[in-house]
Design a protein around this motif. Structure first.
Motif, PDB file in Angstrom:
ATOM      1  N   TYR A   1      23.027  41.012 -39.628  1.00  0.00           N
ATOM      2  CA  TYR A   1      24.517  40.334 -40.124  1.00  0.00           C
ATOM      3  C   TYR A   1      24.401  39.295 -39.199  1.00  0.00           C
ATOM      4  O   TYR A   1      24.951  38.645 -39.841  1.00  0.00           O
ATOM      5  N   GLY A   2      23.590  38.746 -37.746  1.00  0.00           N
ATOM      6  CA  GLY A   2      23.841  37.836 -37.419  1.00  0.00           C
ATOM      7  C   GLY A   2      22.333  37.265 -37.426  1.00  0.00           C
ATOM      8  O   GLY A   2      22.656  35.634 -36.789  1.00  0.00           O
TER       9      GLY A   2
ATOM     10  N   ILE B   1      26.063  37.482 -42.995  1.00  0.00           N
ATOM     11  CA  ILE B   1      27.435  37.066 -42.921  1.00  0.00           C
ATOM     12  C   ILE B   1      27.646  36.025 -43.775  1.00  0.00           C
ATOM     13  O   ILE B   1      28.224  36.034 -44.610  1.00  0.00           O
ATOM     14  N   THR B   2      26.681  35.286 -43.873  1.00  0.00           N
ATOM     15  CA  THR B   2      26.865  33.509 -44.676  1.00  0.00           C
ATOM     16  C   THR B   2      27.021  34.441 -46.177  1.00  0.00           C
ATOM     17  O   THR B   2      27.094  34.188 -46.975  1.00  0.00           O
TER      18      THR B   2
ATOM     19  N   ARG C   1      29.862  35.878 -47.302  1.00  0.00           N
ATOM     20  CA  ARG C   1      31.261  35.147 -46.977  1.00  0.00           C
ATOM     21  C   ARG C   1      30.790  33.981 -48.816  1.00  0.00           C
ATOM     22  O   ARG C   1      31.152  33.887 -49.422  1.00  0.00           O
TER      23      ARG C   1
ATOM     24  N   LEU D   1      31.196  36.048 -52.467  1.00  0.00           N
ATOM     25  CA  LEU D   1      32.956  36.274 -52.090  1.00  0.00           C
ATOM     26  C   LEU D   1      33.421  34.785 -52.480  1.00  0.00           C
ATOM     27  O   LEU D   1      34.095  34.193 -53.338  1.00  0.00           O
ATOM     28  N   GLU D   2      32.535  33.112 -51.919  1.00  0.00           N
ATOM     29  CA  GLU D   2      33.491  31.791 -52.220  1.00  0.00           C
ATOM     30  C   GLU D   2      33.013  32.066 -53.380  1.00  0.00           C
ATOM     31  O   GLU D   2      33.740  31.135 -54.372  1.00  0.00           O
TER      32      GLU D   2
ATOM     33  N   GLU E   1      31.825  41.927 -35.992  1.00  0.00           N
ATOM     34  CA  GLU E   1      32.002  41.009 -36.231  1.00  0.00           C
ATOM     35  C   GLU E   1      31.655  39.821 -37.897  1.00  0.00           C
ATOM     36  O   GLU E   1      32.602  39.162 -37.958  1.00  0.00           O
TER      37      GLU E   1
ATOM     38  N   GLU F   1      35.668  40.398 -38.164  1.00  0.00           N
ATOM     39  CA  GLU F   1      36.754  39.276 -37.541  1.00  0.00           C
ATOM     40  C   GLU F   1      35.750  37.866 -38.304  1.00  0.00           C
ATOM     41  O   GLU F   1      36.631  37.032 -38.830  1.00  0.00           O
ATOM     42  N   GLN F   2      35.078  37.596 -39.040  1.00  0.00           N
ATOM     43  CA  GLN F   2      34.038  36.239 -39.460  1.00  0.00           C
ATOM     44  C   GLN F   2      33.807  36.790 -41.138  1.00  0.00           C
ATOM     45  O   GLN F   2      35.187  35.704 -41.011  1.00  0.00           O
ATOM     46  N   ILE F   3      34.409  37.216 -41.626  1.00  0.00           N
ATOM     47  CA  ILE F   3      35.307  37.319 -43.140  1.00  0.00           C
ATOM     48  C   ILE F   3      36.299  37.785 -43.962  1.00  0.00           C
ATOM     49  O   ILE F   3      36.796  36.995 -44.203  1.00  0.00           O
ATOM     50  N   GLY F   4      37.171  38.422 -42.816  1.00  0.00           N
ATOM     51  CA  GLY F   4      38.319  38.661 -42.794  1.00  0.00           C
ATOM     52  C   GLY F   4      38.409  40.100 -43.420  1.00  0.00           C
ATOM     53  O   GLY F   4      38.352  40.050 -44.562  1.00  0.00           O
TER      54      GLY F   4
ATOM     55  N   GLU G   1      40.851  40.928 -44.616  1.00  0.00           N
ATOM     56  CA  GLU G   1      41.236  41.199 -46.125  1.00  0.00           C
ATOM     57  C   GLU G   1      40.278  41.157 -47.536  1.00  0.00           C
ATOM     58  O   GLU G   1      40.537  41.120 -48.967  1.00  0.00           O
ATOM     59  N   ASN G   2      38.925  40.164 -47.525  1.00  0.00           N
ATOM     60  CA  ASN G   2      38.164  40.082 -48.443  1.00  0.00           C
ATOM     61  C   ASN G   2      37.191  41.608 -48.720  1.00  0.00           C
ATOM     62  O   ASN G   2      36.395  40.374 -49.245  1.00  0.00           O
TER      63      ASN G   2
ATOM     64  N   GLN H   1      27.584  35.694 -31.904  1.00  0.00           N
ATOM     65  CA  GLN H   1      28.104  35.019 -32.775  1.00  0.00           C
ATOM     66  C   GLN H   1      29.407  34.359 -32.764  1.00  0.00           C
ATOM     67  O   GLN H   1      30.317  35.421 -32.019  1.00  0.00           O
TER      68      GLN H   1
ATOM     69  N   LYS I   1      33.357  32.727 -33.741  1.00  0.00           N
ATOM     70  CA  LYS I   1      33.900  33.418 -35.077  1.00  0.00           C
ATOM     71  C   LYS I   1      34.566  31.564 -35.330  1.00  0.00           C
ATOM     72  O   LYS I   1      35.335  30.892 -34.085  1.00  0.00           O
TER      73      LYS I   1
ATOM     74  N   SER J   1      37.742  32.054 -39.379  1.00  0.00           N
ATOM     75  CA  SER J   1      37.610  32.986 -40.187  1.00  0.00           C
ATOM     76  C   SER J   1      37.891  32.495 -41.892  1.00  0.00           C
ATOM     77  O   SER J   1      38.373  31.978 -41.968  1.00  0.00           O
ATOM     78  N   GLY J   2      37.247  34.110 -42.428  1.00  0.00           N
ATOM     79  CA  GLY J   2      38.013  34.433 -44.016  1.00  0.00           C
ATOM     80  C   GLY J   2      36.953  33.306 -44.590  1.00  0.00           C
ATOM     81  O   GLY J   2      35.585  33.083 -44.720  1.00  0.00           O
ATOM     82  N   ILE J   3      37.274  33.576 -45.217  1.00  0.00           N
ATOM     83  CA  ILE J   3      36.347  33.036 -46.782  1.00  0.00           C
ATOM     84  C   ILE J   3      37.424  31.505 -47.138  1.00  0.00           C
ATOM     85  O   ILE J   3      38.191  31.558 -47.520  1.00  0.00           O
ATOM     86  N   ALA J   4      36.284  30.183 -48.038  1.00  0.00           N
ATOM     87  CA  ALA J   4      36.376  29.524 -48.269  1.00  0.00           C
ATOM     88  C   ALA J   4      37.199  29.426 -50.068  1.00  0.00           C
ATOM     89  O   ALA J   4      36.311  28.906 -50.394  1.00  0.00           O
TER      90      ALA J   4
ATOM     91  N   LEU K   1      30.616  29.020 -38.334  1.00  0.00           N
ATOM     92  CA  LEU K   1      30.757  30.222 -37.429  1.00  0.00           C
ATOM     93  C   LEU K   1      29.668  29.469 -36.719  1.00  0.00           C
ATOM     94  O   LEU K   1      28.771  28.836 -37.103  1.00  0.00           O
TER      95      LEU K   1
END
Lengths: 397, 316
Positions: free
Chosen positions: A226-227, A231-232, A235, A238-239, A256, A259-262, A264-265, B130, B132, B135-138, B233
């Protein structure tokens, strides 16, 4: 003169003390791509040493068991440096760790095997570790091989109805190996792999990767830490709406990520990890020990970390000496039948039986920890999904 | 679903390539200026970018804790820039200046040591985990999507990328004004071309060096924050990972040439992303696993074929 004498005797005490203690080297991924996953595993290793020291210590004289920690950073080069120092400078009896497969393989091949030191990894799961030794018996692990997890993941994908999948894996020993196992098992089970690409870890953007893969399927099997990009990749996927469903393994299973992606996604995300059967007596003993020690009992590889350090201590106790050569054979003896069953935390009991010349068989929180001829153990797996903003794990039957 | 003309190419290869190119360009400006004026390869540049990201994050966190406001990173960046510039000047004074009259290799090694010191300090202060950033997606900017969609050229650009483009354009314009119109900018170019001659004509070399660190610091800061905005991040090796492509960009453009660095950055960024486009058939031209290799290959070829770079920089 008096001072000199005092000083000399104090020095003698210090040096004899240092010689008497038993030291185990513990390279862990303190920095690097998975510090969050690593922290509770390291705490579990310390907890095992605490169990030993609180219940009479090592050998008849009650010597302290010292864990010397080093940073292997989940990186082959850093692991070689860390373990070289542990073996040559700190003069440790054995190695417990490293966390990552790439780090474990590199340090074993270039440092610990040539030095004749036993390595017991807490969580390295690459199938390549089973077959890496040639004539020696020095590399063990307390976590199951991905040769099984990849298959479990393929079955999970089919069960979820993902009949076509794109595969993206980070270019390292752990992720490439589990991806290969997954692809074989998934294809054999009737799934179609629409695209299978490596990606370079730790890039700023993976949009072109996910776009190329995303045009072929809606489901992504993602093998990454993930690190260092995981995660990228998620993301970016999904984007760009390239993928909506994701499956993956241990390296991605961290808070993590949520927390980073959220949360809801993350409706379509399922990751698997090594898991323990919570109904066994050994797991109950482990979770009591973990709770008393303030360590999260069910987190990925945490019971494995405790088991590894505890078994290493048992093996040294059984060998009766911190001499490196005798440990491998002792490790096999204390972990498998025949013998009195020893559960996590039962150091005093084990010590007594060993002192009387008896046999013991350690059963850990992570599993029965019986090593096969390759130094591997069997294991179970769980799948985790995001429910109400947190990972909820369920054992795969 | 993706049927607009060139949709995939523009949105998933060209725009990400330009975003990456902007970040490389800003980082490469600082590298090329220090290389041109102070005459050494500053390995600590990537860590300064990373430090800038962490400081910006800290200021955002403090403001949120005190006033309950969520600051935009571009606002929080301003006070953080002051700190980064101060750090740049401090490292120059205590670590690089003592070696200035010595062999170049000593300063390079000092900067290498500085790189390790900064990274370890950040790991000690902020921890190895890491952080944040946002957060979330753009999601893509809706206005741009609808407007461009109505002329059959659907553009999916998240707001963060629009900010990065605008920020880069503003900084490059400001930089070109500074270098061409102001006294200190002209002095910087003069020192870059020939330090001895500049010294003889009465240019205060120490002042030029300070100005170099300040300009390099602002660009590094912007590059670090833009990178953090893009990947959303913070991690302690994020600056170091950018170092090689940034050096490639600086060399491609020509050492000591800020415009060359901007051009080189965009070329490297685009080359990395576009190399994975399925130009022939359905599979990527080059496996995305080799993206970093593209920047490296460009750098090596450039050093062999045209060591002074596209914009006629200094060759070594």
């Amino acid at each position: 003169m008096k001072n000199v004498l005092f000083g000399a005797s104090a020095l003698a005490m210090i040096t004899s003390g240092a010689f008497a203690d038993v030291t185990i080297g513990n390279p862990m991924a303190m920095t690097g791509p998975i510090p969050d996953l690593n922290a509770p595993i390291a705490a579990a290793v310390d907890l095992a040493a605490k169990s030993v020291n609180e219940q009479g210590g090592m050998f008849k004289s009650g010597e302290m068991l010292n864990i010397i920690r080093a940073d292997s950073a989940c990186d082959p080069t850093a692991a070689v440096d860390a373990v070289t120092k542990l073996i040559n400078v700190s003069n440790v009896a054995a190695i417990v760790g490293p966390v990552c497969s790439g780090a474990t393989i590199a340090q074993a091949e270039s440092v610990s095997i040539p030095a004749g030191v036993v390595t017991l990894s807490v969580s390295a799961s690459s199938p390549a570790i089973s077959t890496m030794e040639d004539g020696t018996d020095l590399v063990f692990r307390a976590a199951a091989s991905d040769a099984y997890q990849g298959v479990a993941l393929a079955e999970l994908a089919i069960e979820k109805g993902y009949m076509d999948m794109a595969v993206s894996y980070a270019n390292d020993d752990y992720n490439a190996a589990i991806a290969a196992v997954f692809v074989d098992a998934y294809t054999a089970a009737g799934g179609t792999v629409t695209a299978n690409e490596a990606h370079e870890p730790s890039k700023a953007s993976y949009r072109s990767e996910v776009a190329t893969l995303g045009s072929t399927s809606d489901n992504l099997a993602l093998f990454a830490y993930y690190g260092s990009g995981g995660i990228t990749v998620m993301r970016n996927a999904l984007e760009t709406a390239a993928f909506s469903n994701f499956i993956g393994a241990d390296g991605m299973l961290s808070d993590e990520v949520i927390e980073q992606i959220g949360a809801e996604n993350m409706g379509g995300v399922t990751f698997t990890t090594s898991a323990s059967d919570p109904t066994t007596e050994a797991y109950a003993a482990w979770s009591a020990v973990a709770e008393a020690g303030g360590v999260p009992a069910a987190d990925p590889f945490v019971p494995n970390g405790y088991d590894a350090a505890f078994m290493m201590a048992l093996a040294i106790e059984k060998a009766g000496t911190a001499d490196r050569g005798a440990i491998a054979a002792a490790l096999r003896e204390i972990s498998s039948a025949p013998g009195e069953i020893i559960l996590p935390g039962e150091w005093a009991k084990a010590k007594e039986i060993l002192a009387a010349g008896g046999d013991i068989n350690y059963e850990g929180g992570a599993g029965n920890q019986d090593f096969d001829e390759n130094g591997d153990v069997a294991g179970l797996f769980s799948k985790s999904e995001v429910v109400d903003g947190a990972w909820v794990a369920e054992l795969i039957k | 679903m993706w049927d607009a003309f060139g949709f995939e190419f523009v949105n998933f290869y060209l725009i990400p390539g330009l975003v990456l190119g902007c970040i490389y360009a800003l980082g490469a400006i600082g590298i090329t200026l220090t290389f041109g004026i102070l005459r050494f390869a500053n390995f600590a540049h990537g860590e300064m970018m990373m430090m800038g990201g962490y400081l910006t994050w800290t200021i955002m966190a403090i403001v949120t804790a005190l006033f309950g406001l969520t600051l935009h990173p571009l606002v929080a960046m301003v006070p953080a820039t002051a700190v980064v510039i101060f750090l740049f000047l401090l490292t120059d004074k205590y670590f690089y200046k003592p070696f200035r009259k010595e062999d170049t290799i000593k300063v390079v090694m000092a900067s290498f040591g500085m790189m390790l010191i900064i990274r370890s300090a950040v790991q000690a202060i902020w921890g190895p985990n890491q952080l944040k950033f946002v957060s979330g997606i753009a999601k893509p900017n809706e206005i741009l999507r609808d407007v461009s969609g109505s002329i059959d050229l659907m553009l999916l650009v998240p707001n963060k990328h629009i900010w990065i483009f605008l920020g880069t354009i503003v900084i490059v314009i400001a930089l070109s004004y500074l270098l061409n119109k102001t006294r200190i900018g002209k002095a910087m170019r003069a020192v870059s071309d020939s330090p001895d001659l500049a010294h003889v004509t009465g240019i205060d070399v120490d002042q030029v060096i300070r100005a170099t660190w300040i300009v390099g610091g602002i660009c590094a800061m912007a590059a670090g924050v833009f990178l953090a905005m893009d990947i959303q991040l913070l991690e302690t090796t994020m600056g170091f990972r950018m170092l090689l492509p940034m050096f490639a960009a600086a060399i491609l453009g020509g050492i000591g040439k800020p415009y060359g660095a901007v051009f080189g950055g965009l070329v490297i960024g685009l080359a990395e992303e576009l190399s994975a486009y399925p130009w022939i058939g359905d599979t990527p031209l080059l496996s995305p696993g080799y993206k970093t290799g593209v920047a490296f290959a460009i750098m090596v070829i450039m050093l062999i074929v045209r060591p002074q770079g596209l914009f006629k920089g200094r060759s070594f």
